[in-house]
Structure formats: C-alpha cells, structure tokens
Design an enzyme around this catalytic site. Structure first.
Site, PDB file in Angstrom:
ATOM      1  N   GLN A  38       8.260  -4.667  -2.555  1.00  0.00           N
ATOM      2  CA  GLN A  38       7.585  -4.596  -3.845  1.00  0.00           C
ATOM      3  C   GLN A  38       8.312  -3.600  -4.739  1.00  0.00           C
ATOM      4  O   GLN A  38       8.436  -2.416  -4.407  1.00  0.00           O
ATOM      5  CB  GLN A  38       6.124  -4.175  -3.718  1.00  0.00           C
ATOM      6  CG  GLN A  38       5.396  -4.344  -5.060  1.00  0.00           C
ATOM      7  CD  GLN A  38       4.057  -3.656  -5.129  1.00  0.00           C
ATOM      8  OE1 GLN A  38       3.985  -2.440  -5.055  1.00  0.00           O
ATOM      9  NE2 GLN A  38       2.992  -4.433  -5.270  1.00  0.00           N
ATOM     10  N   MET A  50       0.843  -1.204   0.000  1.00  0.00           N
ATOM     11  CA  MET A  50       0.000   0.000   0.000  1.00  0.00           C
ATOM     12  C   MET A  50       0.872   1.245   0.000  1.00  0.00           C
ATOM     13  O   MET A  50       1.707   1.425   0.890  1.00  0.00           O
ATOM     14  CB  MET A  50      -0.917   0.012   1.227  1.00  0.00           C
ATOM     15  CG  MET A  50      -2.001  -1.061   1.193  1.00  0.00           C
ATOM     16  SD  MET A  50      -2.944  -1.105   2.717  1.00  0.00           S
ATOM     17  CE  MET A  50      -1.743  -1.837   3.834  1.00  0.00           C
ATOM     18  N   HIS A  97       6.033  -5.790  -9.321  1.00  0.00           N
ATOM     19  CA  HIS A  97       4.705  -5.212  -9.513  1.00  0.00           C
ATOM     20  C   HIS A  97       4.358  -5.211 -11.002  1.00  0.00           C
ATOM     21  O   HIS A  97       4.876  -4.394 -11.770  1.00  0.00           O
ATOM     22  CB  HIS A  97       4.668  -3.788  -8.962  1.00  0.00           C
ATOM     23  CG  HIS A  97       3.299  -3.248  -8.703  1.00  0.00           C
ATOM     24  ND1 HIS A  97       2.157  -3.840  -9.208  1.00  0.00           N
ATOM     25  CD2 HIS A  97       2.873  -2.169  -7.987  1.00  0.00           C
ATOM     26  CE1 HIS A  97       1.102  -3.137  -8.809  1.00  0.00           C
ATOM     27  NE2 HIS A  97       1.513  -2.129  -8.069  1.00  0.00           N
ATOM     28  N   GLY A  98       3.470  -6.116 -11.388  1.00  0.00           N
ATOM     29  CA  GLY A  98       3.027  -6.195 -12.779  1.00  0.00           C
ATOM     30  C   GLY A  98       1.559  -5.847 -12.935  1.00  0.00           C
ATOM     31  O   GLY A  98       0.938  -6.206 -13.941  1.00  0.00           O
ATOM     32  N   ALA A  99       1.013  -5.131 -11.948  1.00  0.00           N
ATOM     33  CA  ALA A  99      -0.416  -4.835 -11.919  1.00  0.00           C
ATOM     34  C   ALA A  99      -0.677  -3.336 -12.010  1.00  0.00           C
ATOM     35  O   ALA A  99       0.240  -2.515 -12.096  1.00  0.00           O
ATOM     36  CB  ALA A  99      -1.023  -5.395 -10.621  1.00  0.00           C
ATOM     37  N   ASN A 100      -1.953  -2.970 -12.011  1.00  0.00           N
ATOM     38  CA  ASN A 100      -2.439  -1.605 -11.769  1.00  0.00           C
ATOM     39  C   ASN A 100      -1.906  -0.550 -12.728  1.00  0.00           C
ATOM     40  O   ASN A 100      -1.776   0.617 -12.376  1.00  0.00           O
ATOM     41  CB  ASN A 100      -2.139  -1.176 -10.322  1.00  0.00           C
ATOM     42  CG  ASN A 100      -2.851  -2.044  -9.313  1.00  0.00           C
ATOM     43  OD1 ASN A 100      -3.747  -2.797  -9.661  1.00  0.00           O
ATOM     44  ND2 ASN A 100      -2.447  -1.952  -8.060  1.00  0.00           N
ATOM     45  N   ARG A 153      -6.330  -1.968   3.002  1.00  0.00           N
ATOM     46  CA  ARG A 153      -6.467  -0.761   3.817  1.00  0.00           C
ATOM     47  C   ARG A 153      -6.787  -1.017   5.287  1.00  0.00           C
ATOM     48  O   ARG A 153      -6.435  -0.194   6.135  1.00  0.00           O
ATOM     49  CB  ARG A 153      -7.538   0.161   3.211  1.00  0.00           C
ATOM     50  CG  ARG A 153      -8.932  -0.436   3.126  1.00  0.00           C
ATOM     51  CD  ARG A 153      -9.912   0.590   2.568  1.00  0.00           C
ATOM     52  NE  ARG A 153      -9.517   1.055   1.248  1.00  0.00           N
ATOM     53  CZ  ARG A 153      -9.944   2.192   0.711  1.00  0.00           C
ATOM     54  NH1 ARG A 153     -10.756   2.975   1.386  1.00  0.00           N
ATOM     55  NH2 ARG A 153      -9.559   2.546  -0.493  1.00  0.00           N
ATOM     56  N   ARG A 166       3.082  -9.803  -9.095  1.00  0.00           N
ATOM     57  CA  ARG A 166       1.685  -9.404  -8.887  1.00  0.00           C
ATOM     58  C   ARG A 166       1.054  -8.925 -10.188  1.00  0.00           C
ATOM     59  O   ARG A 166       1.650  -8.164 -10.944  1.00  0.00           O
ATOM     60  CB  ARG A 166       1.629  -8.268  -7.854  1.00  0.00           C
ATOM     61  CG  ARG A 166       0.222  -7.914  -7.387  1.00  0.00           C
ATOM     62  CD  ARG A 166       0.238  -6.696  -6.495  1.00  0.00           C
ATOM     63  NE  ARG A 166      -0.894  -6.685  -5.556  1.00  0.00           N
ATOM     64  CZ  ARG A 166      -1.483  -5.582  -5.119  1.00  0.00           C
ATOM     65  NH1 ARG A 166      -1.079  -4.395  -5.541  1.00  0.00           N
ATOM     66  NH2 ARG A 166      -2.471  -5.658  -4.259  1.00  0.00           N
ATOM     67  N   TYR A 217       1.079  -0.132 -14.146  1.00  0.00           N
ATOM     68  CA  TYR A 217       2.482   0.266 -14.123  1.00  0.00           C
ATOM     69  C   TYR A 217       3.240  -0.407 -15.276  1.00  0.00           C
ATOM     70  O   TYR A 217       2.637  -1.069 -16.117  1.00  0.00           O
ATOM     71  CB  TYR A 217       3.085  -0.017 -12.752  1.00  0.00           C
ATOM     72  CG  TYR A 217       2.447   0.830 -11.669  1.00  0.00           C
ATOM     73  CD1 TYR A 217       2.660   2.204 -11.630  1.00  0.00           C
ATOM     74  CD2 TYR A 217       1.580   0.276 -10.725  1.00  0.00           C
ATOM     75  CE1 TYR A 217       2.052   2.993 -10.656  1.00  0.00           C
ATOM     76  CE2 TYR A 217       0.967   1.059  -9.761  1.00  0.00           C
ATOM     77  CZ  TYR A 217       1.202   2.427  -9.732  1.00  0.00           C
ATOM     78  OH  TYR A 217       0.592   3.212  -8.791  1.00  0.00           O
TER      79      TYR A 217
END
Length: 356
Positions: A98, A24, A172-175, A313, A224, A177
């Site tokens: 991450q 996060m 990090h392979g998500a969201n 969260r 991810r 980026y």
C-alpha cells in the site's frame, strides 16, 4: 452468492480465498523507513489470507505521515522489503504494497520537511509524534508542476515495489491522505484544473492510477477510498456525485480492484458496486472501530456483490484468521496497547488456534 473461502482470480494471480488482510499501520520501521527485522515473520504468519495488503508505505520522505513508517523510495528500503515478500510467497501467500502519501498529514518534526497538499489549508486536529501529539501545520499548496512530480513519486515507488517482490500495489486514496485531500471540499479550494468540479477534484486520483498502471500494469494496481469519510478532517459534500464520477473514470483503466471502506450510505455503496465492473474489495468497518468485522458482515457484503472482504485489527491478533473463520474457532482479542508500541510484543507473538 460467493463463499468467503472460494478462490478468486485477481489479475495475473489466483487468490486462495476472498479473505484479505487489510492494511494496518504498525510503526515498527526504523527512523530511516527500513521495515522491522521481524516484518518478514509478521507477514508470513498471516500468509494464509487470500491477499495481504501491507501497512501504509511512504512513497517519499515528504510523504511520511508518522514516525517509524516504512518507505519505498530508495535502494536500501527496496532491498529490505525483499525478504518480507519472499517469506510471504514461501508460505503460499500474496502481498500488495500500500502506497500511502500523507500530504498535509505530516509534520516537519517527523521528517524535517514541510508537508504538501492540494491547498494551503491545515487539517484540524493533531498528529502523533514520538514525543506526543503535534498540531497540524499548513501545507505547501502544490503547483501543477509539483502535482506532476508527486504523480511520479507514486510511479517510482510502485516500480520499486514490484522490484522488491510485491505482487502489486494499492494506492491509498482514503482516510484523509494526499489523494483524498484533492477529493474533499474543505481541503481542496483550488481554482485550476484540480479543483472545483467533481471531474477536477477527481483528476489527481485518476492521473496517479493511470500513471502507475502504465508503469507496472493495471492488473497489478488497486486503489482504496473511504467515500464520505471524515477521518483527518475530510468533508466531501456530495460523495454520491463525486464517487460516481471517480469510479466511472477509473473503471476504464482495468485496475486489479477497487477497495472501499464502509464509510458511506448503503445507497452510495450500492451505486459504487453497480458502477464498478471489476473486483470490489470491501472493508466493512470505519477507522478506529473496535467492532469485529466477522462472518455476518462478510456474508452481507458478498450478497451485495463484493468480491473480497478485508479484515483489519483481528488480523493482528489472529494470524490464522482464515482457518478460525472457516472452522468457527474462537478469536483472540487484540492488545490495543501494542498496536503502535514498537517491538515484537503484540506483533509476532500471537499464537495460532489450537485444534478443537
């Protein structure tokens, strides 16, 4: 079915439970990417998690996506993370770093550098900056040589993470980026070996994972994804086929885990579970969701074959979340106004639950 509170073997380490603190962003680092002096306490307070995945850490200055994101690309940053990992280990926890390269999710006003991407296509929308929000800019389309340079950026940062005491890294392979920018149809319009077919668009993710695994050991590397996710203007037109190809290739590497957000259909997620032989971590939430991911979602996914469940969260406001979930204790609601505000308020001042 496994219990959320069972131990789990993850590569060379033993996790005390299947509860994971999800990565996060907290934007508490200095302007030069040094983690906050309070970061050691923040993570140590949450060390009862089976595993902590750190906030997104920039593997290079150019990869910085927002202001006050910590980095892991120079000696000063590496040294600043050592007290953080030591505090987590002293408290009995485990922590992965991450590695989050923003790619086109960045801006020259944030790091004085032009973003890079799979293609010279700007994302639709705006990006946060300390002075307000800025429209995304068109990134530099990377040459094949520059792609290889960015792979080395991940490798060098992963080595620094291990030197800094992290137990492993999550790519990090998500969201939306950099890595997902190669996967997504609308951000990748390349006609070379990194564009077009599923195999070509998956190539960058596979090469990053392969190179990082060779550098620090595959059993210390997680990755991810957010299959089919739209965040940061992504559009994967055939997530079923794309992730079947991607997971099939990654499966051969022996990675520590595959981490997915619940952004795809049940059918696609079930196919990913069937196609993945190793540890599967699931975050049963979408980006920006205010819904608590609780025991019902955890049990639902454990029944479907997940091995680890990542909570987001509510780990901010409940440092002892494992105990609260195990003992059925009440949860503290997070203060959304302090998520990205900087400082210690809403960061290290959430109390543990009092005994019933």
């Amino acid at each position: 079915m496994n219990s959320l509170f069972d131990n789990h073997k993850l590569g060379p380490i033993e996790l005390s439970s299947r509860v994971v603190m999800a990565p996060m962003t907290r934007v508490r680092a200095s302007a030069t990417g040094i983690p906050s002096e309070s970061a050691a306490l923040y993570y140590a307070q949450r060390a009862s998690a089976g595993l902590i995945v750190s906030e997104g850490i920039s593997p290079s200055k150019q990869g910085q996506s927002e202001p006050n994101i910590p980095g892991l690309y120079n000696d000063e940053q590496e040294a600043a993370w050592r007290p953080v990992t030591a505090a987590v280990h002293d408290a009995g926890g485990r922590i992965f770093a991450q590695l989050m390269h923003g790619g086109r999710v960045g801006h020259p006003e944030i790091n004085d550098m032009q973003p890079v991407g799979a293609s010279a296509i700007a994302a639709q929308g705006t990006i946060f900056n300390s002075g307000g929000r800025l429209a995304f800019v068109t990134p530099v389309e990377m040459s094949v040589a520059q792609i290889h340079e960015q792979i080395e950026v991940f490798v060098d940062s992963a080595k620094r993470a291990i030197n800094a005491g992290f137990d492993g890294v999550e790519i990090h392979g998500a969201n939306g980026y950099l890595i997902q920018q190669f996967l997504s149809d609308n951000s990748n319009q390349r006609t070379d070996q990194y564009g077009g077919s599923h195999e070509n668009r998956a190539r960058f993710a596979i090469e990053v994972a392969t190179a990082v695994s060779a550098a620090i050991g595959a059993d210390r590397v997680g990755i991810r994804f957010s299959p089919g996710g739209k965040f940061h203007d992504m559009n994967e037109s055939d997530p079923a086929g794309l992730y079947s190809t991607l997971v099939g290739s990654l499966n051969q590497l022996g990675l520590a885990y595959l981490h997915i957000l619940e952004t795809a259909s049940s059918e696609i997620n079930d196919d990913i579970r069937k196609g993945w032989d190793g540890t599967l971590m699931v975050n049963p939430a979408t980006v920006g969701s205010a819904t608590f991911t609780g025991m019902d979602d955890a049990d639902r996914w454990l029944e479907r074959g997940a091995d680890l469940i990542a909570f987001g969260r509510y780990y901010i406001s409940n440092p002892d979340l494992v105990r609260r979930l195990r003992d059925g204790l009440g949860l503290t609601e997070p203060d959304l106004d302090t998520f990205y505000s900087g400082g210690d308020k809403g960061y290290i001042d959430y109390p543990e639950a009092t005994a019933r």
